[in-house]
Design a protein around this motif. Sequence first.
Motif, PDB file in Angstrom:
ATOM      1  N   GLY A  94     -32.079 -87.394 -52.461  1.00  0.00           N
ATOM      2  CA  GLY A  94     -31.950 -86.929 -53.796  1.00  0.00           C
ATOM      3  C   GLY A  94     -30.881 -87.741 -54.316  1.00  0.00           C
ATOM      4  N   MET A  95     -29.592 -88.006 -53.672  1.00  0.00           N
ATOM      5  CA  MET A  95     -28.514 -88.253 -54.148  1.00  0.00           C
ATOM      6  C   MET A  95     -28.775 -89.733 -54.434  1.00  0.00           C
ATOM      7  SD  MET A  95     -25.762 -90.484 -53.413  1.00  0.00           S
ATOM      8  CE  MET A  95     -25.348 -90.554 -51.550  1.00  0.00           C
ATOM      9  N   LEU A  96     -29.314 -90.597 -53.516  1.00  0.00           N
ATOM     10  CA  LEU A  96     -29.578 -91.961 -53.757  1.00  0.00           C
ATOM     11  C   LEU A  96     -30.486 -92.111 -55.118  1.00  0.00           C
ATOM     12  CD1 LEU A  96     -29.653 -93.098 -50.066  1.00  0.00           C
ATOM     13  CD2 LEU A  96     -28.021 -93.895 -51.849  1.00  0.00           C
ATOM     14  N   ALA A  97     -31.481 -91.207 -55.087  1.00  0.00           N
ATOM     15  CA  ALA A  97     -32.409 -91.296 -56.448  1.00  0.00           C
ATOM     16  C   ALA A  97     -31.695 -91.181 -57.759  1.00  0.00           C
ATOM     17  CB  ALA A  97     -33.450 -90.036 -56.214  1.00  0.00           C
ATOM     18  N   LEU A  98     -30.574 -90.292 -57.685  1.00  0.00           N
ATOM     19  CA  LEU A  98     -29.955 -90.037 -58.655  1.00  0.00           C
ATOM     20  C   LEU A  98     -29.016 -91.104 -59.173  1.00  0.00           C
ATOM     21  CD1 LEU A  98     -29.386 -87.892 -60.639  1.00  0.00           C
ATOM     22  CD2 LEU A  98     -27.151 -87.252 -59.204  1.00  0.00           C
ATOM     23  N   VAL A  99     -28.298 -91.992 -58.137  1.00  0.00           N
ATOM     24  CA  VAL A  99     -27.696 -93.498 -58.080  1.00  0.00           C
ATOM     25  C   VAL A  99     -28.675 -94.304 -58.879  1.00  0.00           C
ATOM     26  CG1 VAL A  99     -26.734 -95.165 -56.973  1.00  0.00           C
ATOM     27  CG2 VAL A  99     -26.241 -92.797 -56.182  1.00  0.00           C
ATOM     28  N   GLY A 100     -29.823 -94.465 -58.417  1.00  0.00           N
ATOM     29  CA  GLY A 100     -30.906 -95.160 -58.854  1.00  0.00           C
ATOM     30  C   GLY A 100     -31.217 -95.025 -60.420  1.00  0.00           C
ATOM     31  N   LYS A 101     -31.423 -93.774 -60.507  1.00  0.00           N
ATOM     32  CA  LYS A 101     -31.606 -93.378 -61.974  1.00  0.00           C
ATOM     33  C   LYS A 101     -30.624 -93.749 -62.930  1.00  0.00           C
ATOM     34  CE  LYS A 101     -32.656 -89.547 -65.080  1.00  0.00           C
ATOM     35  NZ  LYS A 101     -33.463 -88.496 -65.308  1.00  0.00           N
ATOM     36  N   LEU A 102     -29.341 -93.617 -62.698  1.00  0.00           N
ATOM     37  CA  LEU A 102     -28.240 -93.746 -63.505  1.00  0.00           C
ATOM     38  C   LEU A 102     -27.812 -95.524 -63.502  1.00  0.00           C
ATOM     39  CD1 LEU A 102     -25.609 -91.148 -62.726  1.00  0.00           C
ATOM     40  CD2 LEU A 102     -27.049 -91.404 -64.908  1.00  0.00           C
ATOM     41  N   ALA A 103     -28.196 -96.252 -62.589  1.00  0.00           N
ATOM     42  CA  ALA A 103     -27.920 -97.616 -62.525  1.00  0.00           C
ATOM     43  C   ALA A 103     -29.005 -98.014 -63.477  1.00  0.00           C
ATOM     44  CB  ALA A 103     -28.132 -97.929 -60.959  1.00  0.00           C
ATOM     45  N   VAL A 104     -30.462 -97.737 -63.289  1.00  0.00           N
ATOM     46  CA  VAL A 104     -31.298 -98.257 -64.145  1.00  0.00           C
ATOM     47  C   VAL A 104     -31.056 -97.963 -65.788  1.00  0.00           C
ATOM     48  CG1 VAL A 104     -33.651 -98.324 -64.711  1.00  0.00           C
ATOM     49  CG2 VAL A 104     -32.951 -98.325 -62.257  1.00  0.00           C
ATOM     50  N   ALA A 105     -30.327 -96.788 -65.831  1.00  0.00           N
ATOM     51  CA  ALA A 105     -30.152 -96.292 -67.185  1.00  0.00           C
ATOM     52  C   ALA A 105     -29.041 -97.063 -67.878  1.00  0.00           C
ATOM     53  CB  ALA A 105     -29.879 -94.845 -67.300  1.00  0.00           C
ATOM     54  N   GLY A 106     -28.133 -97.682 -66.814  1.00  0.00           N
ATOM     55  CA  GLY A 106     -27.086 -98.350 -67.364  1.00  0.00           C
ATOM     56  C   GLY A 106     -25.851 -97.501 -67.293  1.00  0.00           C
ATOM     57  N   GLU A 107     -26.074 -96.334 -66.650  1.00  0.00           N
ATOM     58  CA  GLU A 107     -24.786 -95.351 -66.824  1.00  0.00           C
ATOM     59  C   GLU A 107     -24.202 -95.270 -65.233  1.00  0.00           C
ATOM     60  OE1 GLU A 107     -26.729 -91.809 -68.255  1.00  0.00           O
ATOM     61  OE2 GLU A 107     -27.396 -92.838 -70.063  1.00  0.00           O
ATOM     62  N   ALA A 108     -23.999 -96.289 -64.532  1.00  0.00           N
ATOM     63  CA  ALA A 108     -23.492 -96.129 -63.145  1.00  0.00           C
ATOM     64  C   ALA A 108     -22.144 -95.589 -63.083  1.00  0.00           C
ATOM     65  CB  ALA A 108     -23.766 -97.377 -62.418  1.00  0.00           C
ATOM     66  N   ASP A 109     -21.413 -95.719 -64.349  1.00  0.00           N
ATOM     67  CA  ASP A 109     -20.114 -95.354 -64.446  1.00  0.00           C
ATOM     68  C   ASP A 109     -19.768 -93.975 -64.209  1.00  0.00           C
ATOM     69  OD1 ASP A 109     -21.355 -95.456 -66.711  1.00  0.00           O
ATOM     70  OD2 ASP A 109     -19.373 -95.895 -68.069  1.00  0.00           O
ATOM     71  N   ARG A 110     -20.911 -93.100 -64.543  1.00  0.00           N
ATOM     72  CA  ARG A 110     -20.762 -91.589 -64.424  1.00  0.00           C
ATOM     73  C   ARG A 110     -20.766 -91.341 -63.068  1.00  0.00           C
ATOM     74  NH1 ARG A 110     -25.693 -89.126 -67.418  1.00  0.00           N
ATOM     75  NH2 ARG A 110     -24.866 -87.439 -66.203  1.00  0.00           N
ATOM     76  N   LEU A 111     -21.209 -92.146 -62.202  1.00  0.00           N
ATOM     77  CA  LEU A 111     -21.253 -91.672 -60.815  1.00  0.00           C
ATOM     78  C   LEU A 111     -20.041 -90.833 -60.268  1.00  0.00           C
ATOM     79  CD1 LEU A 111     -23.783 -94.231 -59.419  1.00  0.00           C
ATOM     80  CD2 LEU A 111     -24.266 -91.783 -59.616  1.00  0.00           C
ATOM     81  N   PRO A 112     -18.835 -91.344 -60.373  1.00  0.00           N
ATOM     82  CA  PRO A 112     -17.735 -90.654 -59.697  1.00  0.00           C
ATOM     83  C   PRO A 112     -17.528 -89.546 -60.344  1.00  0.00           C
ATOM     84  CG  PRO A 112     -17.287 -93.037 -60.339  1.00  0.00           C
ATOM     85  CD  PRO A 112     -18.579 -92.786 -60.866  1.00  0.00           C
ATOM     86  N   GLY A 113     -17.848 -89.026 -61.490  1.00  0.00           N
ATOM     87  CA  GLY A 113     -17.713 -87.777 -62.169  1.00  0.00           C
ATOM     88  C   GLY A 113     -18.728 -86.785 -61.633  1.00  0.00           C
TER      89      GLY A 113
END
Lengths: 192, 218
Positions: A160-179
Motif C-alpha cells: 500500500g505504501m509503495l502504491a501511494l508512492v507510485g500514485k504521487l510520483a505519477v501525479a507529479g506530487e512526489a514532494d508530498r511524500l516526506p510529509g
Amino acid sequence: MGIEERPALRRLPPGSHGIPADLVARNQRERLVAAMAEECAEGGYAEATVSAVAKRAGVSSLTFYKQFAGKRECLLAAHEELLGRLLEAVDRGAGEEGGAASKAPAALRTALAIFAADPPSARLLTVEVLAAGPQGVERHDAMVAAFAERLGCGWVPAAGMLALVGKLAVAGEADRLPGLEDELGGTFRSLN
Amino acid sequence: MSAEELGPLPAGRHGYSREQVAHHQRERLIAGLAAAVAEKGYAATTLSDIVRHAKVSRRVFYANFERKEECFLAAFEVVAEHLRELVAAAAGEAERWPAQTIAALRAALAFLAAEPDLARLCLLESRAAGPAATVRFAEAVAEAAPPLARGRAERPTGARLPASTEDSTLGSLVSLAQRKVAVGEAERLEDLLPDCVELVLLPYLGPAEAARLAREAA
C-alpha cells in the motif's frame, strides 16, 4: 540524496582518456539506467524507445545493446540497480543499532526522502516496472517484501505504501511524500 | 474468447444481444484487441492482429481509432464499466457497509476469475499500454475510494484515519491481485477473497472484526 548519483553519471570525454574499459562500461550502464528512468517519467515505458534512452544517456544504440538485450531487459535491470541503491541508502539511514522495530521509522523517513528527491526513479520502481509483465510484477513484489522487512510491517501495508508512492510520483506530487511520514508510520502500527 | 463475442460482456447481462453487438465494428475491434492481447501481450500486438481477430479491415480500424493505444483504452473502458456495474449491483443487494464491501469484492474477483484474459488486460497489460492507460488505471482504482471511505463512519475513530488510508488499501488490493495474475493464476483470483476482505475492512473495523468477517467470507 537522489538514487541516481547524478554528478557521477556525467558523460566521459570521448577518445583515449586512459579510463579502464570496465569502468567506462559501468558508467555507461549507470547512465542508461538513469536515462531509462527519465525517459519513462516523461512518456511512460510504452513510449520510451531504445534510441531515445541511448541518446539521453549520451551513448549509441549499439552501446545500449551491448549492455541490455532490449528495452524490457533495461527496465528490469534498472529496477534491480535502483532498488539496490535505494535499499543501501535506507539501511544506512536506519543505522546499525537496534532491531527492525526501532529502525523502521528512520527507514521509512529515508525512503520517502529519496523517493521525493528522485521522482523518475520512484516512478520506475513503483509503476513503470509493472510494464515488464510477470517478471516486472515479480521484481515489484520483491521490493514490497524488502520494504515489509525494513519497515517491520506486513506485505500488505508495504504494498500500500509503495502504491501511494507510485500514485504521487505519477501525479507529479512526489514532494508530498516526506510529509506523509507520520501518517504512513501510523498506518503500519495500526495494521500490525 | 472469440472475436464474435463482445469480449468482456457475457451475453444477456448488458441488455442487448450478441448479434446486435457483433454488428458494431467498434465493439468488434475492441474484442479483437482483447483477443490479440490475450494471445501475445499488448506490446507485441500489432494492428494486423487486431483487425484479423476483429475480422474487419484496417480502414475500419482507422475509422474508429487513431492508434493501438486508443483501442486499448476503449477496451479497458468496456471492462471497467462492466466491473463498475457488477460491483454496484452486488453492493446494492446488501444493507450495511461491511456486507456491501464484501459483496463488491466478491463480485469483482468472481468476474475477473471467470475472465482471466480480461483480468490480465486490466491488471497487467494496462500497465504496459502507455501513459494514458497508466492514468486511466489509476483513475479506475481511485473510483473505489469514496465507497470505501464510507467505512470511516463505522467506528468513532474512523474520522481520524489518515487521509491516505483508501489509497494504500486499494494499492495493496491491486498488488495482491496483480501478483495472482502475473503467476498465471487469474482463474484462482477468488481464493484471495478472505485476504482482500480482511485488508480492506481492517482500518475501518479493527483487526478482530475484519478477521472474523474474512473467515466468514471464505
